[in-house]
Design a protein around this motif. Structure first.
Motif, mmCIF file in Angstrom:
data_model
loop_
_atom_site.group_PDB
_atom_site.id
_atom_site.type_symbol
_atom_site.label_atom_id
_atom_site.label_comp_id
_atom_site.label_asym_id
_atom_site.label_seq_id
_atom_site.Cartn_x
_atom_site.Cartn_y
_atom_site.Cartn_z
ATOM 1 N N THR A 10 58.850 24.446 23.463
ATOM 2 C CA THR A 10 58.597 23.728 22.573
ATOM 3 C C THR A 10 59.798 23.415 22.026
ATOM 4 O O THR A 10 60.610 23.916 22.630
ATOM 5 N N ASN B 33 60.385 31.422 22.814
ATOM 6 C CA ASN B 33 59.482 30.407 22.869
ATOM 7 C C ASN B 33 58.243 30.827 23.090
ATOM 8 O O ASN B 33 56.999 30.259 21.677
ATOM 9 N N GLN B 37 54.762 30.500 18.950
ATOM 10 C CA GLN B 37 53.675 29.820 19.020
ATOM 11 C C GLN B 37 52.636 30.862 18.898
ATOM 12 O O GLN B 37 52.844 31.863 19.193
ATOM 13 N N PHE B 47 52.469 25.239 18.145
ATOM 14 C CA PHE B 47 53.408 25.623 17.737
ATOM 15 C C PHE B 47 52.678 26.198 15.753
ATOM 16 O O PHE B 47 52.281 25.704 14.633
#
Lengths: 93, 287, 266
Positions: A10, B33, B37, B47
């Motif tokens: 992200t 990561n 999420q 997200f």
């Protein structure tokens, strides 16, 4: 780029790691240009520049966790507190 | 020993660095990561920022298992370190018996974790196991599958059984490094056994104990297989330690996001405690 | 050696050996006998449990796989850790202390955390279900430990030896292999023992990273639990067989390990 898909990148996390990478790179350059000496500041142990960076990053992580977990205030406040703390430790730690 | 300053030494370290970085940094980044999420499958993810962290930090079940974890690791260290040193002090210093002792002591260390669980699962049962049977015939109502305290005690005993030898072997090695002259000097001074231990043996043991304490802390903090095999974390939640909760979340319920956040917090806690141990124990050397 | 010490040590050793003895006895009993009564010695001595394991390829291949990846792991670990430990013991270089601590932190990451990323990383580079894959994954926690232990042994070798060798015209690789490694042989023995131990007992990573071809014995063992209950006899026999390779290894390296531990450089 397909094989990177599973890492589920992200933008914020990518920026975070780039930031950490830049800090490490900058510290390395700084160290090459002027090697740091161990010294004793307000922290109970004598530290080198790298130690102080590590201490401030680790405490920054816990500052963030504390703010996220136990208060409702914005994470940006935690972030700025962490930055200030980083400078204090680097300068006088 | 004075070391030469030589940045070319990096070339010698490079293989280690590359090997470990490959297996350490990429997964760590991935976990970070994940933790940000909400993931449904490979292509559907959203997200959510810090939401999972908020949830995990306020989850009372996880706080409980964190507390249990600290108590457990504390008990492990408090029992295993003194016991290990004691065993090392009792071991014959040289000769055939010393080798025999080393061999026997290393035996539990070579038992795979799940087999350790199996051994105690069998050994502790009242119907087919010696230990459970013996306790019950002594009039102690012992049943690790039903009574939380018993289960907890069994996991602790199992860990002591498995890992005290590690401390003992390391301490034995540290003790052997003390030159005989020290003991001779002590006997001239008519030092008591305690004084010998306190002022000669313990200081010499410090560096091996650092390895021992760190290894035991890290491994006991991540204990997973043994309680899993023994009771699957039960009865109730009495032996559900952090790894157990985490695995349940990640694989059982497939909540990758929260599990990722949990992992990061878990890792930070271990990092902090280990760093404190490490600094506290290495720093005095420099003075 | 006085009586008190011997007595204390014997008590401890009995405590260590009793559970293993119990497992051993059970592996020679039939299931009826195990569940029927409690006895210190099998009434009817049977090898049936062991025969189950040795006649079924999916059982004994588990042992072969485990031994294979553990040996690979030992070789890889020693190959990369030896030069690194030398660097840490002889030189100061930029970031050495931080690098050392970072290496240690890799022992701290709970394997449960990294299972999923590990699985995906190793799948994406084609290491899933291979022996080398498991061996590499185990390097994550064995390499830091190996560097740490070897560094201790190497610091015990006087630096004058290095300098003399260089004056005599040895190149670094030749000096390292011909002179230095023989000097710390027992240290290498101890390190190999620790690598073997931690890789052999680890289950979580090994199980996640394999499915068929490289499945470790520890994962195969879960088969004894079936709908009809647990097959205690076979489980015990399988357990005994997992201890045996370790006993063999330590028997062969016993003198090195004893000497290494006695050197007190760990």
């Amino acid at each position: 780029m397909n094989w990177l898909d599973w890492m589920a990148w992200t933008t914020p996390s990518a920026m975070f790691f780039i930031g950490i990478g830049c800090i490490l790179l900058a510290m390395t350059c700084w160290e090459v240009l002027s090697p740091s000496l161990e010294r004793k500041g307000f922290l109970p142990i004598s530290t080198t520049r790298g130690d102080r960076l590590f201490i401030s990053l680790l405490s920054a992580a816990f500052i963030h966790l504390g703010v996220i977990g136990f208060t409702g205030i914005s994470i940006w406040i935690a972030f700025s507190v962490a930055i200030v703390w980083l400078f204090i430790v680097m300068k006088w730690g | 020993m004075s070391k030469t300053k030589n940045n070319k030494a990096w070339f010698l370290v490079l293989p280690v660095f590359a090997l470990v970085a490959f297996s350490a940094i990429i997964p760590l980044m991935t976990v970070v990561n994940y933790s940000l999420q909400d993931i449904f499958d490979a292509s559907t993810r959203y997200f959510v920022g810090i939401e999972w962290y908020q949830m995990i930090l306020n989850d009372s079940r996880l706080q409980d298992s964190l507390l249990r974890q600290f108590i457990f690791s504390g008990c492990v260290l408090l029992i295993e370190i003194p016991l290990g040193i004691l065993v090392a002090l009792m071991m014959p210093k040289a000769g055939k018996w010393s080798v025999v002792c080393l061999l026997v002591l290393s035996l539990p260390l070579l038992v795979p974790l799940n087999v350790v669980g199996t051994i105690w699962q069998i050994f502790g049962r009242a119907d087919i196991g010696l230990f459970g049977w013996a306790l019950n015939s002594l009039g102690i109502d012992y049943n690790y599958a039903a009574n939380p305290m018993d289960a907890w005690f069994t996991v602790l005993l199992m860990d002591v059984w498995h890992w005290t030898s590690l401390i003992a072997l390391l301490s034995f090695s540290g003790l052997r490094a003390i030159p005989d002259a020290y003991y001779q000097a002590a006997s001239i001074d008519r030092a008591s056994n305690w004084a010998i231990f306190r002022f000669i043996q313990l200081p010499k043991l410090k560096s091996v104990l650092l390895i021992g304490v760190l290894l035991r802390f890290m491994d006991s903090f991540m204990i997973y297989t043994e309680p899993f095999v023994l009771t699957g974390g039960g009865p109730g939640n009495s032996t559900t330690f952090l790894s157990q909760s985490l695995t349940k979340m990640a694989i059982g319920q497939f909540d990758i996001g929260p599990a990722g956040a949990f992992s990061i917090i878990y890792f930070l806690i271990i990092l902090l405690v280990s760093w404190l141990f490490y600094t506290a124990m290495t720093h005095n050397d420099n003075k | 050696m006085n009586i008190k010490k011997t007595l204390g040590l014997s008590t401890y050793i009995v405590f260590l050996l009793l559970p293993i003895y119990w497992l051993l006895v059970m592996s020679f009993k039939s299931n009826q006998e195990i569940l029927g009564s409690l006895s210190f010695w099998p009434e009817t001595f049977t090898f049936a449990n062991y025969m189950t394991i040795f006649t079924d390829a999916s059982w004994y291949m588990g042992y072969v796989n485990s031994i294979y990846y553990v040996s690979l792991n030992m070789v890889i670990t020693l190959l990369v850790a030896l030069p690194a430990a030398y660097a840490f013991s002889r030189f100061r270089f930029m970031g050495d202390k931080h690098l050392f601590f970072w290496l240690l932190t890799n022992r701290m990451s709970p394997p449960a955390v990294f299972l999923l990323p590990f699985f995906q990383l190793y799948s994406s580079v084609g290491l899933f279900d291979t022996h080398i894959g498991v061996a590499l994954a185990h390097c994550l926690f064995n390499v830091p430990l190996a560097v740490w232990i070897l560094e201790g042994f190497m610091s015990g070798v006087p630096k004058e030896i290095d300098e003399t060798a260089y004056i005599d015209g040895y190149t670094f690789p030749r000096f390292f292999v011909k002179i230095f490694i023989p000097l710390i042989r027992s240290g290498i023995g101890v390190t190999a023992f620790f690598c073997f131990m931690f890789s052999w007992v680890e289950l979580l990573l090994a199980r996640t990273l394999t499915s068929v071809d490289a499945k470790p014995i520890a994962a195969v063992m879960t088969r004894t639990v079936s709908a009809s209950g647990i097959d205690w006899g076979v489980l015990a026999a399988a357990g005994v067989l997992t201890i045996l390779p370790g006993v063999l290894v330590i028997w062969f390296v016993r003198n090195h390990v004893a000497k290494g531990f006695a050197l007190g450089r760990v």
